[in-house]
Scaffold this active site. Structure first.
Site, short mmCIF file in Angstrom:
data_model
loop_
_atom_site.label_atom_id
_atom_site.label_comp_id
_atom_site.label_asym_id
_atom_site.label_seq_id
_atom_site.Cartn_x
_atom_site.Cartn_y
_atom_site.Cartn_z
N ASP A 120 35.55 -12.15 -16.87
CA ASP A 120 34.50 -11.71 -15.95
C ASP A 120 35.09 -11.21 -14.63
OD1 ASP A 120 35.32 -14.22 -15.04
OD2 ASP A 120 33.47 -15.21 -15.65
N ASN A 156 26.87 -26.17 -14.86
CA ASN A 156 25.59 -25.92 -15.54
C ASN A 156 25.80 -25.49 -16.99
OD1 ASN A 156 26.59 -23.35 -15.27
ND2 ASN A 156 24.87 -22.53 -14.10
N HIS A 199 27.75 -22.99 -18.00
CA HIS A 199 28.04 -21.57 -18.24
C HIS A 199 29.44 -21.38 -18.81
CE1 HIS A 199 29.56 -20.67 -13.84
NE2 HIS A 199 30.54 -21.13 -14.60
N GLU A 240 25.19 -17.51 -17.64
CA GLU A 240 24.47 -18.65 -17.08
C GLU A 240 23.44 -19.16 -18.11
OE1 GLU A 240 25.68 -19.84 -14.47
OE2 GLU A 240 25.92 -18.41 -12.84
P1 PGA Z 1 36.33 -24.04 -12.46
O1 PGA Z 1 35.27 -23.00 -13.02
O2 PGA Z 1 37.48 -24.01 -13.40
O3 PGA Z 1 36.71 -23.50 -11.10
O4 PGA Z 1 35.67 -25.36 -12.40
C1 PGA Z 1 34.90 -23.06 -14.37
C2 PGA Z 1 33.72 -22.17 -14.60
O5 PGA Z 1 32.84 -22.09 -13.72
O6 PGA Z 1 33.63 -21.58 -15.68
#
Ligand code: PGA
Length: 246
Positions: free
Chosen positions: A67, A136, A138, A143
């Site tokens: 992304d 959450n 995702h 999302e």
């Molecule tokens: P993080 O992000 O590794 O910074 O916790 C993971 C994500 O949001 O997919």
């Protein structure tokens, strides 16, 4: 979907690096899809070490990022272009012609998404997709509610995601939208490796592993995948019940 629980973050990072390195040793021209965020930093560190001290080569591999924020130029310090260059692509022997990150500043974002999907197809599809997981649930920037049949597209970020990522931006204002590889784009990968560390991921991990498969919990989609594995540290696994392989 299998879950493996490791003692700590370093152990997940090393194990994940071995999965990627093993795949490249088997097939140097593998196609990888890779995440950003805090979680994969240890894996990238280990892979860079393997490149420097053991001669692990990435020269024939193809890379796609999961992304990118919409509206950020590739040289914006909070862009995932810069993240990947600083933590991985700039430190290994990746061939720039085979490194793909969605262009968040593309004048026609929809066309950029189509171009991205086409590039994945042309590369023969993803062999290994490495993912983090949001609090959450995702995956990528898909999302809760993201359709399982979605492809690379422009998405709105949830308020909770923007809050978690706010510190990377001036005045704590994270972009409102992003380009993300879709749920089906991820699902089509031959194998998927999801990494989660820390108690703040425990709720999402337990819901993804134990609740029903539902678009409201994106990571639960992986339960239907033939070859998906979760690497968890004990903290991220702490809300799981019984029956999970250790
Ligand atoms: P993080 O992000 O590794 O910074 O916790 C993971 C994500 O949001 O997919």
């Amino acid at each position: 979907m299998r879950a493996r629980v490791f003692p700590d973050y370093e152990a997940i990072s090393t194990a994940a690096a071995y999965v990627v390195a093993g795949r490249l040793e088997e097939e140097p021209s593998s196609v990888l899809m890779l995440p950003t965020g805090i979680t994969p930093l240890g894996m990238y560190r280990r892979l860079v070490e393997m490149h420097r001290s053991e001669g692990l080569s990435f020269a024939n591999a193809t890379f796609f990022n999961l992304d990118e924020y919409l509206g950020l130029a590739p040289d914006h310090r909070a862009s995932y272009h810069v993240y990947m260059k600083e933590h991985f692509y700039g430190l290994i022997d990746a061939d720039p012609a085979r490194v793909f990150v969605p262009d968040g500043a593309a004048p026609d974002p929809e066309a950029e998404c189509e171009r991205y999907e086409a590039a994945i197809r042309e590369a023969g599809g993803i062999d290994v997709c490495v993912l983090g997981i949001g609090r959450n649930g995702h995956i990528g920037f898909n999302e809760p509610g993201a359709p399982f049949d979605s492809r690379t597209r422009v998405v709105a970020l949830s308020e909770s995601t923007r809050k978690v990522n706010a510190a990377d931006f001036e005045a704590d204002r994270a972009p409102e939208r992003a380009i993300t590889a879709g749920m089906a784009t991820i699902f089509d990968s031959k194998s998927v490796l999801l990494l989660a560390s820390g108690t703040n991921k425990a709720g999402a991990v337990a819901a993804a592993v134990e609740d029903e498969v539902s678009e409201s919990m994106p990571a639960s989609m992986l339960r239907n995948h033939q070859s998906a594995v979760l690497f968890l540290d004990e903290a991220a696994a702490s809300d799981l019940g019984h029956g999970v392989a250790g």
